[in-house]
Design a protein around this motif. Structure first.
Motif, PDB file in Angstrom:
ATOM      1  N   TYR A 218       0.834  -1.203   0.000  1.00 16.88           N
ATOM      2  CA  TYR A 218       0.000   0.000   0.000  1.00 16.88           C
ATOM      3  C   TYR A 218       0.872   1.258   0.000  1.00 16.88           C
ATOM      4  CZ  TYR A 218      -3.340   3.593   1.290  1.00 16.88           C
ATOM      5  OH  TYR A 218      -4.094   4.735   1.304  1.00 16.88           O
ATOM      6  N   GLY A 219       1.889   1.263   0.850  1.00 15.31           N
ATOM      7  CA  GLY A 219       2.765   2.431   0.917  1.00 15.31           C
ATOM      8  C   GLY A 219       3.503   2.671  -0.388  1.00 15.31           C
ATOM      9  N   LEU A 220       4.033   1.604  -0.996  1.00 13.45           N
ATOM     10  CA  LEU A 220       4.762   1.754  -2.258  1.00 13.45           C
ATOM     11  C   LEU A 220       3.825   2.187  -3.386  1.00 13.45           C
ATOM     12  CD1 LEU A 220       7.129  -1.356  -2.143  1.00 13.45           C
ATOM     13  CD2 LEU A 220       7.725   1.038  -1.710  1.00 13.45           C
ATOM     14  N   THR A 221       2.602   1.660  -3.386  1.00 13.40           N
ATOM     15  CA  THR A 221       1.635   2.039  -4.418  1.00 13.40           C
ATOM     16  C   THR A 221       1.265   3.510  -4.292  1.00 13.40           C
ATOM     17  OG1 THR A 221       0.713  -0.205  -4.490  1.00 13.40           O
ATOM     18  CG2 THR A 221      -0.678   1.562  -5.347  1.00 13.40           C
ATOM     19  N   ARG A 222       1.012   3.958  -3.073  1.00 11.26           N
ATOM     20  CA  ARG A 222       0.658   5.358  -2.857  1.00 11.26           C
ATOM     21  C   ARG A 222       1.813   6.280  -3.256  1.00 11.26           C
ATOM     22  NH1 ARG A 222      -3.096   8.098   0.770  1.00 11.26           N
ATOM     23  NH2 ARG A 222      -2.285  10.154   1.337  1.00 11.26           N
ATOM     24  N   TRP A 223       3.030   5.880  -2.906  1.00  9.97           N
ATOM     25  CA  TRP A 223       4.195   6.695  -3.251  1.00  9.97           C
ATOM     26  C   TRP A 223       4.413   6.753  -4.759  1.00  9.97           C
ATOM     27  CZ3 TRP A 223       8.745   4.424  -5.366  1.00  9.97           C
ATOM     28  CH2 TRP A 223       9.750   5.349  -5.648  1.00  9.97           C
ATOM     29  N   SER A 224       4.307   5.597  -5.448  1.00 15.17           N
ATOM     30  CA  SER A 224       4.601   5.565  -6.876  1.00 15.17           C
ATOM     31  C   SER A 224       3.551   6.302  -7.705  1.00 15.17           C
ATOM     32  CB  SER A 224       4.705   4.114  -7.374  1.00 15.17           C
ATOM     33  OG  SER A 224       3.444   3.475  -7.354  1.00 15.17           O
ATOM     34  N   SER A 225       2.301   6.327  -7.222  1.00 18.84           N
ATOM     35  CA  SER A 225       1.251   6.999  -7.987  1.00 18.84           C
ATOM     36  C   SER A 225       1.218   8.509  -7.731  1.00 18.84           C
ATOM     37  CB  SER A 225      -0.119   6.390  -7.668  1.00 18.84           C
ATOM     38  OG  SER A 225      -0.406   6.509  -6.288  1.00 18.84           O
ATOM     39  N   LEU A 231       3.114  11.228   5.245  1.00 23.59           N
ATOM     40  CA  LEU A 231       3.042  10.506   6.522  1.00 23.59           C
ATOM     41  C   LEU A 231       2.437   9.123   6.350  1.00 23.59           C
ATOM     42  CD1 LEU A 231       3.412  10.531   9.596  1.00 23.59           C
ATOM     43  CD2 LEU A 231       1.132  11.582   9.784  1.00 23.59           C
ATOM     44  N   VAL A 232       1.410   9.017   5.500  1.00 24.16           N
ATOM     45  CA  VAL A 232       0.760   7.718   5.294  1.00 24.16           C
ATOM     46  C   VAL A 232       1.725   6.739   4.639  1.00 24.16           C
ATOM     47  CG1 VAL A 232      -1.126   6.539   4.118  1.00 24.16           C
ATOM     48  CG2 VAL A 232      -1.520   8.773   5.164  1.00 24.16           C
ATOM     49  N   VAL A 233       2.455   7.199   3.627  1.00 25.94           N
ATOM     50  CA  VAL A 233       3.426   6.329   2.961  1.00 25.94           C
ATOM     51  C   VAL A 233       4.459   5.820   3.951  1.00 25.94           C
ATOM     52  CG1 VAL A 233       5.307   6.284   1.277  1.00 25.94           C
ATOM     53  CG2 VAL A 233       3.134   7.354   0.682  1.00 25.94           C
ATOM     54  N   GLY A 234       5.047   6.739   4.720  1.00 24.48           N
ATOM     55  CA  GLY A 234       6.064   6.346   5.682  1.00 24.48           C
ATOM     56  C   GLY A 234       5.531   5.391   6.729  1.00 24.48           C
ATOM     57  N   ALA A 235       4.333   5.698   7.261  1.00 21.37           N
ATOM     58  CA  ALA A 235       3.775   4.873   8.331  1.00 21.37           C
ATOM     59  C   ALA A 235       3.435   3.467   7.843  1.00 21.37           C
ATOM     60  CB  ALA A 235       2.524   5.548   8.905  1.00 21.37           C
ATOM     61  N   THR A 236       2.824   3.359   6.664  1.00 20.41           N
ATOM     62  CA  THR A 236       2.423   2.036   6.181  1.00 20.41           C
ATOM     63  C   THR A 236       3.619   1.181   5.788  1.00 20.41           C
ATOM     64  OG1 THR A 236       2.028   3.019   3.993  1.00 20.41           O
ATOM     65  CG2 THR A 236       0.121   2.724   5.425  1.00 20.41           C
ATOM     66  N   VAL A 237       4.638   1.793   5.195  1.00 23.15           N
ATOM     67  CA  VAL A 237       5.825   1.017   4.833  1.00 23.15           C
ATOM     68  C   VAL A 237       6.556   0.546   6.085  1.00 23.15           C
ATOM     69  CG1 VAL A 237       8.107   1.133   3.747  1.00 23.15           C
ATOM     70  CG2 VAL A 237       6.110   2.071   2.569  1.00 23.15           C
ATOM     71  N   ILE A 238       6.703   1.438   7.066  1.00 22.17           N
ATOM     72  CA  ILE A 238       7.375   1.045   8.318  1.00 22.17           C
ATOM     73  C   ILE A 238       6.577  -0.046   9.027  1.00 22.17           C
ATOM     74  CG2 ILE A 238       7.999   1.841  10.628  1.00 22.17           C
ATOM     75  CD1 ILE A 238       8.687   4.563   9.337  1.00 22.17           C
ATOM     76  N   ALA A 239       5.249   0.131   9.089  1.00 20.03           N
ATOM     77  CA  ALA A 239       4.409  -0.890   9.726  1.00 20.03           C
ATOM     78  C   ALA A 239       4.502  -2.213   8.974  1.00 20.03           C
ATOM     79  CB  ALA A 239       2.957  -0.412   9.781  1.00 20.03           C
ATOM     80  N   GLY A 240       4.550  -2.151   7.634  1.00 20.74           N
ATOM     81  CA  GLY A 240       4.664  -3.371   6.845  1.00 20.74           C
ATOM     82  C   GLY A 240       5.946  -4.111   7.137  1.00 20.74           C
ATOM     83  N   PHE A 241       7.055  -3.380   7.172  1.00 22.87           N
ATOM     84  CA  PHE A 241       8.339  -4.013   7.475  1.00 22.87           C
ATOM     85  C   PHE A 241       8.352  -4.570   8.900  1.00 22.87           C
ATOM     86  CE2 PHE A 241      10.231  -1.597   3.852  1.00 22.87           C
ATOM     87  CZ  PHE A 241      10.784  -2.689   3.203  1.00 22.87           C
ATOM     88  N   ALA A 242       7.728  -3.858   9.823  1.00 19.75           N
ATOM     89  CA  ALA A 242       7.669  -4.351  11.205  1.00 19.75           C
ATOM     90  C   ALA A 242       6.885  -5.660  11.281  1.00 19.75           C
ATOM     91  CB  ALA A 242       7.025  -3.292  12.103  1.00 19.75           C
ATOM     92  N   MET A 243       5.770  -5.732  10.554  1.00 17.36           N
ATOM     93  CA  MET A 243       4.984  -6.965  10.519  1.00 17.36           C
ATOM     94  C   MET A 243       5.782  -8.112   9.897  1.00 17.36           C
ATOM     95  SD  MET A 243       1.867  -6.792  11.753  1.00 17.36           S
ATOM     96  CE  MET A 243       0.557  -5.624  12.185  1.00 17.36           C
TER      97      MET A 243
END
Length: 462
Positions: A218-225, A231-243
């Motif tokens: 989700y974070g990469l898709t939002r960033w690339s588009s 903040l959303v991109v950073g938070a979702t990518v960090i949360a994804g990596f943490a998971m």
């Protein structure tokens, strides 16, 4: 209780092969037919780049994350039962995709298709393993794979015709006769098979893998588009990596009962093969999404013409893979695994000649044919090497994991393509060319992986 103890003899195993071919064809068709319909689908919904990406990734995400769990559930609860459930879910979800009045419902139906595919794919192969033995088992798996390649070849042509003459929702109706045929044959003829001792019902691991891949995607898709790191991109990518990190911790704690036993990664070759798979299929998946999209949007191709343009891919891969498999048995897999990705990358660089008015036979076809040749060189040695890199008792798990890695490569590649899909006209061509250069570089990295990490890789015959 082992698998044989739970089986009941029923019909000729050829009926099992027919049911498994029809069921698995659902996934192979879905993997190739949608690309020729994306421009029409985008226009129908007035969708942006991110929505187009999620039409693809809403399917790839659950398929990638749940493929291993799907096989484990079949081991535990019955492979025929999971094949029937997964095929039924996929078929119903296909109807919902065709009827979806909004993008949100289309995404949900696509996710349901991905879950169904994650259940039916591993269990179709497991049922073939239970129904056949020895050389006949290898022949059955070969027929299963060839039928999938044929379905992938025909699907874009039929799908393109349907988009042109009926409308894009009709591409999902292709799945109905395949699904119903598979359900009928499996229900009447296929014997149940299971092995409860082998089932790794790792629900916590499956949840963490799905959440981690979902957040990262989700974070990469939002960033690339959007081109912005908010903040959303950073938070979702960090949360994804943490998971994903938590997923690895859980898998380590579960040891041999894990969905993905980390003990398999003690072998350098196994790591190298899966890294190569991720890089190669990520690069190739990006090109295969963009080529028909650009041909339709910028080149003036109809969906049928775009489907025909891709025809060299399944033809060359189907013809070349058995030849390369035999050659690799004699010379070893390291050389073809180093050469294949380089040839794929060369095809991508040839694609830099594609512009809005390029002739097919002298510009488009050579690029597609060279990419297909590179995949034909690499696919069979890669598959056999993955099986040869682990203990025989882990071959099923290794094969399933490698298949999931290939789809994750496509998932991440699609998430990064918004910067291209959001463009039009000359900007679309420029973005397409940049993506091809990046994909060619990734192909070179895959070749370098083969050279540096696959020193003692082995191959295993079917």
């Amino acid at each position: 209780m082992n698998a044989r103890a739970r089986e009941k003899p029923r019909a000729d195993p050829r009926w099992t092969l027919a049911a498994c071919v029809l069921a698995s064809s659902l996934s192979f068709v879905e993997g190739s037919v949608l690309n020729v319909a994306l421009p029409a689908l985008r226009a129908s919904y007035g969708a942006g780049a991110a929505e187009v990406q999620w039409v693809v990734n809403a399917y790839l995400l659950p398929l990638s994350a749940l493929l291993l769990l799907g096989g484990a559930l079949g081991d535990h609860f019955g492979r025929r039962r999971l094949l029937l459930f997964g095929t039924s879910l996929f078929t119903v979800a296909s109807v919902l995709c065709a009827l979806a009045p909004s993008l949100g419902l289309l995404f949900a139906a696509r996710a349901a298709q991905g879950i169904g595919a994650a259940l039916l794919l591993p269990n179709s192969l497991a049922l073939l393993n239970a129904a056949y033995e020895g050389e006949k088992r290898g022949q059955a798996v070969g027929i299963w794979a060839a039928a999938g390649a044929a379905a992938a070849a025909v699907a874009p042509l039929i799908g393109g015709w349907l988009v042109d003459n009926v409308g894009w929702p009709a591409i999902f109706y292709i799945n109905i006769p395949l699904g119903l045929g598979a359900i009928l044959l499996a229900f009447i003829f296929v014997s149940e098979s299971s092995d409860a001792s082998a089932g790794r019902t790792d629900y916590k691991g499956a949840f963490l893998a799905t959440a981690g891949l979902g957040g990262t995607t989700y974070g990469l898709t939002r960033w690339s588009s959007s081109g912005e790191v908010d903040l959303v991109v950073g938070a979702t990518v960090i949360a994804g990596f943490a998971m994903l990190a938590l997923f690895l911790w859980v898998e380590r704690a579960r040891r041999d009962r894990a969905m993905m036993p980390l003990g398999m990664f003690g072998d350098r070759c196994f790591i190298g093969l899966n890294l190569l798979t991720f890089l190669l299929y990520g690069a190739f998946g990006a090109a295969m999404l963009l080529v028909p999209y650009v041909l339709i949007e910028a080149g003036g191709y109809s969906p049928v013409q775009a489907g025909l343009a891709l025809l060299p891919l399944p033809i060359l891969i189907s013809i070349g893979s058995p030849i390369m498999g035999q050659l690799a048995m004699r010379i070893g897999p390291r050389t073809p695994l180093a050469i294949g990705p380089l040839v794929v990358g060369a095809g991508m660089l040839l694609g830099l000649r594609i512009v809005d008015d390029s002739p097919y036979w002298t510009v488009v076809m050579p690029a597609i044919a060279v990419m297909a040749l590179g995949m034909a060189i690499a696919v069979a040695p890669l598959t056999a090497s993955v099986l040869g890199s682990v203990d025989p008792k882990h071959t099923g798990m290794a094969s399933g994991f490698n298949s999931a890695v290939a789809r994750i490569g496509g998932l991440i590649a699609t998430a990064l393509l918004g910067v291209v899909l959001s463009r039009q006209g000359d900007q679309l061509i420029d973005g397409f060319h940049s993506a091809l250069v990046a994909s060619a570089i990734v192909g070179g990295a895959a070749s370098l992986t083969a050279i540096t990490l696959l020193g003692s890789v082995k191959m295993r015959e079917s």
